[in-house]
Structure formats: structure tokens, C-alpha cells
Design a protein around this motif. Structure first.
Motif, short mmCIF file in Angstrom:
data_model
loop_
_atom_site.label_atom_id
_atom_site.label_comp_id
_atom_site.label_asym_id
_atom_site.label_seq_id
_atom_site.Cartn_x
_atom_site.Cartn_y
_atom_site.Cartn_z
N ILE A 1 0.85 -1.19 0.00
CA ILE A 1 0.00 0.00 0.00
C ILE A 1 0.89 1.24 0.00
O ILE A 1 1.93 1.25 0.67
CB ILE A 1 -0.88 0.07 1.27
N TYR A 2 0.48 2.25 -0.73
CA TYR A 2 1.29 3.47 -0.73
C TYR A 2 0.40 4.70 -0.89
O TYR A 2 -0.76 4.60 -1.31
CB TYR A 2 2.34 3.43 -1.84
N ASN A 3 0.95 5.82 -0.53
CA ASN A 3 0.28 7.10 -0.70
C ASN A 3 0.84 7.71 -1.99
O ASN A 3 2.01 8.09 -2.03
CB ASN A 3 0.59 7.98 0.52
N PRO A 4 0.01 7.80 -3.05
CA PRO A 4 0.56 8.24 -4.34
C PRO A 4 1.09 9.67 -4.33
O PRO A 4 1.92 10.02 -5.16
CB PRO A 4 -0.61 8.08 -5.31
N THR A 5 0.64 10.51 -3.38
CA THR A 5 1.13 11.88 -3.36
C THR A 5 2.31 12.06 -2.40
O THR A 5 2.94 13.10 -2.38
CB THR A 5 0.01 12.87 -2.97
N ASN A 6 2.56 11.05 -1.58
CA ASN A 6 3.70 11.13 -0.67
C ASN A 6 4.31 9.75 -0.50
O ASN A 6 3.95 8.99 0.39
CB ASN A 6 3.25 11.69 0.69
N GLU A 7 5.23 9.41 -1.38
CA GLU A 7 5.82 8.07 -1.41
C GLU A 7 6.58 7.75 -0.11
O GLU A 7 6.82 6.60 0.21
CB GLU A 7 6.77 7.92 -2.61
N ASN A 8 6.98 8.80 0.63
CA ASN A 8 7.75 8.57 1.85
C ASN A 8 6.88 8.18 3.03
O ASN A 8 7.39 7.75 4.06
CB ASN A 8 8.55 9.82 2.21
#
Lengths: 281, 797
Positions: free
Chosen positions: A251-258
Motif C-alpha cells: 500500500i502506498y500514498n501516491p502523493t507522498n511516497e515517503n
């Protein structure tokens, strides 16, 4: 290395080692979003559970993440809207049948407006469990390692062609066995195309116990995830532990990869087998 | 691809040229040379001092007991001194080249409480060596020992700059170096795994060992191949005068040794064996009677003096650990080393000493089970052949040249699994075999300039060839992992094919210069300032990501996807002796920079992985520190106190958010106290006390739940520390019959390990409470959490 983790208690006893529960202060990091979702081919109702991290020593359930907008999107253009359970907040329920060859992504937005995506998952082949049976006699206790009881085994086979990944889950009397040392995942490098006979899935069982085994074919990414997850769980502080590390999911946050997002959105085919342990003469 | 043969030929030519060159150097002076031996055993005295009173200069014997001094013709008074031996003074008339091979007698401190030591016991001040530690086995045998078994590697932990990750962990960490950065030589043969019982004991049987020398810095040019240290361990040569023997029983092992002359004063041998019986301890638990664990060692050496100019040595070692877990699965696991060393010492002239050596070394392990459904047999090994030719040229009284060549051939067999039984679920699998050759040539000179300054400047050139026969993976973008984000799930690149190489075809080669420079400036007879710089290159890595190394860890050579590592070390030190050399003091500071160390992706699968390069990430590191040492060498009370203040850090892309983090064995404060006291002739006590900062630990910064599992989410790697570690050990040695003429001499040894039973933390881990799974708990493990007394008896004849 699993084998060594089993050897180590033997040495520990010999070496007059001792273990103490201790009180410590540990730091608390940012609160992270956690996804717990395993969608199976045999089900038509699926649950995605969203929760949050809590301070390490805070007892009880971790907080649920409620009020999110949860969807599962396929590469064939279908979108399934999940709705939050009123009985169990943080559980999001959707109805559909998984289809072979279709890729699925989780797509959800939390109340603060942040949107999260998963990498694609799809169904893989899995062979049936040919048989499930118990040991012919009561196995004696073995010191600290096991108590007296029957063992439960399965027979199955691994289909020809490398690239299959497996995870097994065992339920004892309806409860998932969460002993970290009883969790099995594997790839097929060493067993490709072979029959798998008498693989132990439960031990120390008494007559009347209901044992169910799930054999799941998972993606390579899911295998890496669960493998590291269980490795971390079996790090008991012995000399053969691997370094503690954050477990990266899909799972990832597409606007904040960090941003660290925890957990896994998994899709799997499953073969199930079950039996009731009986008294043998 | 350049054929290996051409490169090798080039080195050989270079070497021959240099050899001829030195022979042409003019000589006017005469030479006094010879061997210095122990009068009782005929063993070589390594590092004994020869001092010429008239010239106020001298030399030191090499590891074969040989020395050579270049002097103007004349009559001289030579003073021979050696720690633990009586100093002798003798006149030598040297109007032409002479041979002088004195035999020296061990000093018996019981006969005289205050032994008058030779005047020149200030070698620590005057020699060029810095960052060097020596320990003889007599000292090690007097120390308190875990379960009463004297151990070289454990004893070395009491020296400044030497640590490990915890009690019972395999290997040592020297000045911030990983355990694979120590070149451990047993009679010159490389040891690839130095541990018995996963690390509780080392493979070196103290009855077969004479001494060891540990180079932590200022490493001379003749050594190479590891970044952090050289531990040069010498086996005893065997008594060339008379038959002697020794047998001993400790709480864990029985040892027996016999040595003696085959031809008096010419040909000697020693054979020694050790077997442990730890397995019986496991059987105190009636449920584990089928379980067993033990180890054994065999050491042998023979030493033949062919002529005044020629000596031959043959020595060998073989040892194994065996672990068996009974029951139907019948699990077995064995591992061990074997080495063979053959050496030929030849004097081309009394100025040119040579040593030609051939060494074989093997480490292997095998594990498996006959389980009907899951039977397998898993084997791995590393085989190594080493040919070395070393020369020492005693050019004149101010210059000693050393030069030589070395070639190592490696055969890496990282793992092969075969299925056992027709029903086994397992297929065979073999991790690709790798082959490599490491060649090196070196030259160095030790030069005295005036009476105060000594310089040692040397250069080593090493070259490493990873070559066929081999088949290697080809990756997209020509790299196994994305170098920008190597630790992410998406970091691994796809395998797009394989490439086959024929025998000796070079797959990848690396090479480079390794400067080695040292200087000693004598402030006065009792104090000096020393400085050194060395660059080291290491072409093979131990692939291991567990807290302590395990016997199944395998070595990986540099190659197409793995870089060799380098380390640069600077050190400066002050050396001072007090009270007529009764006390030695030293202070050293060092700074060390590492490049291209191996680190691992999270969840790396390192064993039986044919694509193991996909699990590796290169990283850098640095280490720096201050080491203080205060030592009393003579008298009834001897010992030392040392203090180390040091830091060791790693910086690896993709780990700990690319920030530097302390290494697993980073222990900023480390104090060791070692004291021996001779009470009366029959009684001697020894005590060791250690205090050090707890090692780093990674704390969780939160927890989360999946399927009823509660997992810690770990924060900064090694961001916290365990409690401080401290421990006191005591030993009492009692020799009932001290008569030196007695036929049989017995000795009792009582060791008490961890006297005040401190539960020192080996680890702190975090997990769900077993009884209440919704609760999480921190647990601290102490490997040796109570007092461990042990008694032993040794008899010698």
C-alpha cells in the motif's frame, strides 16, 4: 533461518540462559495507516479492515480507522464500493466474486482526504489438499519444545513450473493459530513439481479438536511480506535473529511516497481441508 | 576478458626483478645471524630481542626464531632477552659472518620474587609496531575461563579495541570491523570459521598453541585480504629435546597432547586432541536424550631441521562440531575446518631469509534429515589453496627489506541440496559454484634514521580475479537491484538471462595498491611516539545478517555484482615505560574509513539463494576511537587495565532512512582489568573484570494488528542501547607439587565465571505476551545469567 531458530532453545537451556520481562520506555512515532485485507476466491463477501498504529506498550486493540471511502478496482474497469460495517467500525464490506486473470487494486480515501492505493494482486493456481489425517499414536512431550498429543498432517502436491508461493493458515476449533513458530510460507524453489506428503500443520492436539488447514497460493510480493512479517515475529532475541526492520507492504500514498503505510491487500485462491481429531487405540 | 595467465606472468616477472635487484646491493659489514630457541623444548623464540651493547642497536627474531644483524667487524657483547625467559649476555667475535644460535631458559619467578629483567625490555617503545597485541598461551591458561576451557579468542576480548556482539557470539570485532574482516591464520592457513558451539568456544586448542599476535592497525605489507586485523596464531613446534605430554580435564572438554623429538635437536613433532562432552549436559533433561552436541579438534605439527640453512614444517588442523536432534526426523548438523601447512625456511645467505609455504584450508558444513517426507542433505564448503614466497633481506644495520608474492585460489561452493528418500518433497538445488584467484606482491623496508627515528614504508599490490568455470545471472539495467532505492519492494531487477564462462575465463577483476606506512620517533629510552597509515582491500565477504554469525553463513567473492571493500586507517600513539620497564603504558587514537561493505535488504534470504546478489546493498562505514593500556609485566603481581572509547557507524542507502546508524557491536566505553597474583609457590590467582556500554538495540515506535498478530513497527535502527555490561571472573591455580624435577606435575584450576551472577543483557526483544496475546512486552535475554563455577585438572610429564 527457521531451522536454527528451533536449535537455539536447546543451546539456551544448556547455557543456563534466562529470560526476563522488563519495563522500558520506548518512543512513539507517527501514527500510520494499517490495511488488513485477504480476499479469497471461495468467498463472495469480502472484508477490508483499516486501523491505525498505537504506542507499542498500549494494551488492547489498536484504534480502527473509520469513515473511509473504500473501493476495489479491477483492470477490467469494474469498481466495487465497500461499505463500513455498523457492527464493527473499521471493517469495510464488499460483495463480488474474484475472477481469474483479473488484477485488483485497493483504493481508499481516509476522512482527512488522503488517498491510498495498493499494487495489483490477482488469483494464482493452487493445488487441492489431497488428504488430512492425524498421527497414528499420541506423540510424547519433548521437554520445552512440545507437549503430548496428536499431530495433524496434510498431503498435497506442488504443480510443475517454478514461481508459485504459498502460505498456510491453521484453525484450531475455529480459532486461527497465531503462534509465530507455526506459520508457514514458502516458495517452490526446493519443492517444484513434487508431491508433499505428511506436512505437519498442528500438534499437541487432543481428541475432539477440530482442525482446519487453508492452503493459499499468494503473490511473490505477498510472500515477501509475510515472510518478513513472520521473521520479525520469531525474533526472540537469540543469536540468530535478523535485524528488526519495518515490514513494507503493498500500500502506498501516491502523493507522498515517503509515508509509511503498513499492512497488505492480498488476493488468493484457497484449498481447505478439515478433520476432527479422534482417540486412537 | 583478459586471460589470467598473462596477469600472473607479469607479477612473477616483477617479483623476480626485485629479487635479483636486492642481491646486487653492496655489502661491507659482517653479519651475526642465527636462531634463538627455548633450551627446554627447542621451540623457536618469536620476537626475542638481540641487543648489541657496544653499538646500542639490535634486532628481533622473526616468527621462526631467526634474526640477522649487520655490523662492522669487531667483538661485541650480545644481550638476548625474551619475556618469560632469563636474559643472557654473551660475547661474540664477528670479524667475518658468524652464526650465533643461543638457547634460552624460561625464568622461574617462584625462585626469586623480584626477577631482574634485561635492560632492553622496552621493545614496545622502540619497535616500529603499534596497534599490536601479543598473548602467549601461558597467560591465557592462567586466566579465568568459561567452563574452565582456556580460549584464545575469548581472551582477546580483554584487549583494547576488541569486542564482539555478546557473550557466546562467534568471532571478534576489531576497531569497528565486522567479524569477517579478521585474517585469522593458523600457522599461516586461513581459518574461515573460528567457532565451536556457535561461538561459545573457538577452535583453537590452547594446548597446541604457542602464542598469537593480533595486528589491529599498522598492518605490515606481507599481510592482506582483510580490512581490520590479522590474528596470527602459531601452533607449538614440538619439543626437540625430550618427550613431554600433557593431559587435562575441564568442565567441558578433555585434552591430550604429546610432543617430542624424532631425531634429537633435529626433528620434532606434536600431536594434540580435544573432545568436548557438552552433550552429556543436554542429557540431564530426560526428554532430550536423543539430542547431542559436541566438538573435537586434532592438531599436529612436525618440524625438521634439514641443515643449518633449511628447515621444513608440516602442520595440520582438523575439527568438527556435531549437533544431532533425535526423534523421527533425526536431524543432524556438522561443521568444521581443516587446514594443512607446509613450509620451507631457507637461508640463501645469512642476510637473506626465505619462507616458501603452501597452505590448504577448507571449511564445510552439512545438515540434513532422513525424514521420510522431507528428507534432504545440504552441504556447503569453501576450499582455499595458498602459495606464498616471503623474503627478509637484512640489508644493513639500518635497513631490513621484506618482499614476497602470494597467490590464493578459492573454490566457493555456497550450497547444494539433494533430496533423501524416494518420498521426499524436496528437489535438488545448487547455488552456483564460484571460483576466484587472488594474487599479491609486496615490498617494504624498515629503516632506521639516526638513533631516534624508524620508518617502515611498504607497498602491496593485490589483484583479484573472479573467474570461470561459472554461470552467472544477467539482470535488466545490468544490476541486480535499483541502486537509487535498493531496499524497497520494487528494488529487485529482473533476471534477463545467464552467461556461461569457461574455466579461467575472467568474469570480473579488481586490483589496487595498498600503502602501508609506519613511523616511530623515540623521545627517550622510555618513551616514543608512533604513527601509521594502512590501506587494506578485502575481496571476499561473509554473507550474514543475523545478530551472531551462524555456521551456515557462506563467503561470497567480489565479482560482477559485488564490489571488494577497502579500509583506510590512520593511527597515532604514545608509548611510555616506567620503573625500569616494569610498567608499560600506551595511548593510541585511530580513525578508520570503510567503503563498499555488504549490507542486506530487509528480509534478505541469504542461504541457498542462487540469486543472493539481489539481497545485498553496498554501504560505507567509519570507526574511530581512543585506546589506553597500562600493563605490569613482571613481579608477583602482573596484569593490565585497558580502556577503549570508540564509535562505529554504518551508512547504507535504503536502511535507516539513509542516516548513519551504530553498528551492532558499537560499544563506546569498554574497560578490561586483568590481574594475576602469585601468592606462594603453589598458589596463583587470576581475576578479570569487564565493563562496557550495552550494545545497540532497535526499539519499536508503534504497534499494529493483522489477523490477530501484533507486530512491532521498528523505528531507527540501533537507536537505543541495552543496559551496561559488566562481569567479574576469578581463577585459582594450584600446583601441589612444584618440584621442577618431578616426573609428573599436576595442576588444579578453579574458574568462577560471572562471580556476582549478573544477568547481562544479550538482547532485548519485543513481542506479544504468551498468556495474553493482546499485551505486548519487552524481554531481555541473558545467555549466561548465573554464576558458572568450573574445575579442571591438568597433568604434564
Amino acid at each position: 533461518m527457521k531451522i536454527l531458530k528451533h536449535i537455539w532453545p536447546l543451546l539456551f537451556v544448556v547455557m543456563i540462559g534466562c529470560e526476563d520481562a522488563i519495563d522500558l520506555d520506548v518512543p512513539t512515532g507517527d501514527t500510520r495507516v494499517v490495511v488488513d485485507a485477504l480476499l479469497l476466491d471461495v468467498d463472495s463477501v469480502h472484508i477490508v479492515t483499516l486501523s491505525l498504529t498505537s504506542p507499542y506498550f498500549e494494551d488492547g486493540e489498536t484504534p480502527r480507522l473509520t469513515g473511509a471511502n473504500v473501493k476495489v478496482v479491477s483492470n477490467t474497469g469494474d469498481t466495487v464500493q465497500f461499505t463500513e460495517s455498523t457492527a464493527i467500525p473499521g471493517d469495510y464490506i464488499g460483495e463480488f466474486k474474484l475472477v481469474d486473470g483479473v488484477q485488483y487494486n485497493l483504493d481508499f480515501t481516509v476522512p482527512n482526504g488522503t488517498r491510498y492505493l495498493s499494487y495489483a494482486e490477482q488469483l494464482n493456481r493452487v493445488s487441492p489438499i489431497d488428504s488430512i489425517y492425524q498421527s497414528e499414536e499420541v506423540e510424547p512431550a519433548q521437554g520445552d519444545f512440545r507437549e503430548e498429543g496428536y499431530a495433524v498432517y496434510i498431503d498435497t502436491y506442488e504443480p510443475e513450473g517454478q514461481g508459485d508461493y504459498y502460505r498456510w493458515i491453521t484453525f484450531i476449533n475455529g480459532e486461527q493459530d497465531i503462534n509465530p513458530f507455526n506459520q508457514f510460507t514458502t516458495d517452490d524453489r526446493l519443492v517444484d513439481g513434487n508431491p508433499i506428503i505428511k506436512m505437519e500443520h498442528a500438534r499437541e492436539r487432543v481428541p475432539g479438536d477440530f482442525v482446519e488447514v487453508w492452503q493459499m497460493s499468494i503473490s511473490e510480493r505477498a510472500y515477501n511480506f509475510w515472510n518478513l512479517f513472520f521473521t520479525q515475529l520469531t525474533n526472540f532475541g537469540g543469536p540468530f535473529d535478523t535485524p528488526p526492520a519495518p515490514v513494507e507492504g503493498n500500500i502506498y500514498n501516491p502523493t507522498n511516497e515517503n509515508e509509511q503505510v503498513l499492512g497488505f491487500f492480498g488476493i488468493s485462491r484457497v484449498s481447505k481441508a478439515s478433520m476432527v481429531v479422534v482417540q486412537l487405540p | 576478458m583478459q586471460p589470467l595467465a598473462i596477469m600472473l606472468r607479469r607479477y612473477l616477472l616483477l617479483f623476480l626483478l626485485s629479487f635479483v635487484g636486492f642481491q646486487l646491493l653492496a655489502q661491507k659489514n659482517v653479519t651475526i645471524s642465527g636462531y634463538i630457541k627455548d633450551i627446554e623444548s627447542g621451540e623457536a623464540a618469536i620476537g626475542a630481542t638481540i641487543y648489541i651493547q657496544e653499538l646500542e642497536t639490535g634486532g628481533v627474531t622473526n616468527i621462526y626464531g631467526f634474526y640477522s644483524l649487520s655490523v662492522p667487524p669487531g667483538d661485541y657483547t650480545l644481550v638476548i632477552s625474551y619475556v618469560g625467559f632469563e636474559t643472557i649476555t654473551q660475547s661474540v667475535s664477528a670479524n667475518e659472518d658468524v652464526t650465533f644460535s643461543p638457547e634460552i631458559r624460561p625464568s622461574d619467578i617462584s625462585l626469586d620474587a623480584v626477577v631482574v629483567e634485561g635492560e632492553k625490555q622496552n621493545q614496545n617503545v622502540t619497535s616500529i609496531e603499534m596497534s599490536v597485541e601479543k598473548m602467549d598461551v601461558k597467560t591465557i591458561q592462567k586466566m579465568p575461563a568459561f567452563l574452565g576451557e582456556p580460549d584464545i579468542l575469548r581472551s582477546s576480548l580483554l584487549l583494547p579495541g576488541v569486542t564482539n556482539v555478546g557473550e557466546g557470539a562467534a568471532g571478534i570485532n576489531v576497531r569497528g570491523g565486522n567479524i569477517d574482516q579478521n585474517l585469522i591464520l593458523l600457522d599461516g592457513a586461513t581459518i574461515y570459521s573460528s567457532s565451536h558451539l556457535f561461538g561459545f568456544f573457538s577452535i583453537f586448542n590452547s594446548d597446541a598453541i604457542q602464542d598469537f599476535k593480533l595486528y589491529k592497525g599498522g598492518i605490515p605489507a606481507e599481510y592482506g585480504g582483510r580490512l581490520s586485523s590479522v590474528m596470527d596464531i602459531h601452533q607449538k613446534e614440538g619439543n626437540s629435546k625430550k618427550f613431554t605430554g600433557r593431559a587435562s580435564v575441564s568442565s567441558i572438554a578433555t585434552k591430550a597432547t604429546i610432543e617430542g623429538p624424532i631425531i634429537q635437536d633435529k626433528w620434532s613433532f606434536i600431536a594434540s586432541g580435544r573432545v568436548s562432552y557438552l552433550g552429556y549436559l543436554t542429557r540431564f533433561d530426560p526428554d532430550s536424550e536423543d539430542n547431542n552436541i559436541y566438538f573435537y579438534d586434532l592438531n599436529g605439527k612436525t618440524n625438521f631441521i634439514l641443515s643449518e640453512k633449511d628447515r621444513l614444517f608440516l602442520s595440520g588442523y582438523y575439527g568438527q562440531d556435531v549437533l544431532a536432534i533425535g526423534g523421527e526426523s533425526n536431524f543432524r548438523f556438522t561443521w568444521g575446518n581443516g587446514t594443512v601447512t607446509t613450509r620451507w625456511n631457507h637461508l640463501f645467505s645469512n642476510k637473506l631469509f626465505s619462507n616458501l609455504a603452501f597452505m590448504y584450508s577448507n571449511y564445510d558444513y552439512s545438515l540434513g534429515t532422513n525424514d521420510p517426507s522431507f528428507g534432504f542433505d545440504w552441504r556447503a564448503r569453501i576450499i582455499n589453496y595458498n602459495l606464498k614466497y616471503d623474503f627478509t633481506y637484512y640489508a644493513n644495520s639500518n635497513n631490513t627489506l621484506k618482499y614476497g608474492v602470494s597467490a590464493l585460489y578459492y573454490d566457493f561452493r555456497p550450497g547444494k541440496v539433494t533430496s533423501v528418500g524416494s518420498e521426499s518433497a524436496f528437489n535438488g538445488l545448487e547455488v552456483p559454484v564460484e571460483k576466484a584467484t587472488e594474487a599479491a606482491v609486496y615490498i617494504s623496508n624498515e629503516q632506521k634514521i639516526g638513533t631516534r627515528l624508524t620508518l617502515q614504508y611498504g607497498l602491496r599490490y593485490s589483484h583479484f580475479f573472479n573467474h570461470g568455470e561459472a554461470t552467472i545471472n544477467l539482470y535488466e539495467n545490468d544490476t541486480p537491484r535499483n541502486p537509487e532505492d535498493p531496499n524497497s519492494f520494487n528494488g529487485a531487477n529482473q533476471i534477463i538471462g545467464t552467461q556461461k564462462y569457461d574455466q579461467w575465463d575472467v568474469i570480473k577483476d579488481y586490483g589496487g595498491l595498498e600503502p602501508r606506512i609506519a613511523a616511530n620517533f623515540l623521545l627517550n629510552e622510555f618513551s616514543s611516539v608512533k604513527a601509521s597509515y594502512n590501506r587494506m582491500r578485502q575481496y571476499i565477504h561473509l554473507v550474514s545478517n543475523t545478530t551472531a554469525s551462524v555456521p551456515i553463513d557462506v563467503w561470497k567473492p567480489a565479482g560482477k555484482y559485488v564490489q571488494p571493500s577497502t579500509a583506510d586507517q590512520f593511527a597515532i600513539g604514545y608509548f611510555r615505560n616506567f620503573r625500569n620497564n616494569t610498567f608499560e603504558f600506551s595511548a593510541e587514537i585511530y580513525y578508520k574509513q570503510f567503503e563498499d561493505l555488504l549490507d542486506y535488504v530487509d528480509g534478505a534470504e541469504l542461504v541457498l539463494n542462487p540469486n543472493v546478489e539481489q539481497e545485498l546493498i553496498p554501504g560505507d562505514g567509519q570507526a574511530y576511537g581512543l585506546e589506553l593500556m597500562f600493563k605490569k609485566k613482571t613481579g608477583r603481581t602482573t596484569g593490565w587495565i585497558s580502556y577503549t572509547l570508540a564509535r562505529t557507524e554504518r551508512t547504507v542507502k535504503g536502511i535507516n532512512n539513509n542516516e548513519p546508524y551504530p553498528s551492532n557491536y558499537d560499544k563506546p566505553h569498554d574497560v578490561s582489568l586483568v590481574v594475576f597474583h602469585q601468592i606462594r609457590t603453589k598458589w596463583e590467582i587470576g581475576a578479570t573484570f569487564v565493563y562496557m556500554t550495552g550494545r545497540p538495540v532497535t526499539y519499536p515506535d508503534g504497534r499494529y494488528q493483522m489477523e490477530g498478530f501484533i507486530l512491532a513497527n521498528y523505528g531507527n535502527r540501533n537507536g537505543a542501547r541495552m543496559p551496561d555490561f559488566h562481569r567479574l571472573d576469578l581463577a585459582v591455580n594450584f600446583t601441589p607439587n612444584f618440584n621442577p624435577d618431578a616426573k609428573l606435575k599436576g595442576k588444579w584450576n578453579l574458574s568462577i565465571y560471572n562471580v556476582y551472577a549478573r544477568r547481562n543483557a544479550f538482547s532485548i526483544s519485543f513481542r506479544q505476551n504468551e498468556d495474553n496475546p493482546t499485551q505486548t512486552q519487552a524481554y531481555q535475554i541473558s545467555l549466561i545469567g548465573s554464576i558458572v563455577p568450573a574445575i579442571g585438572y591438568a597433568v604434564s610429564f
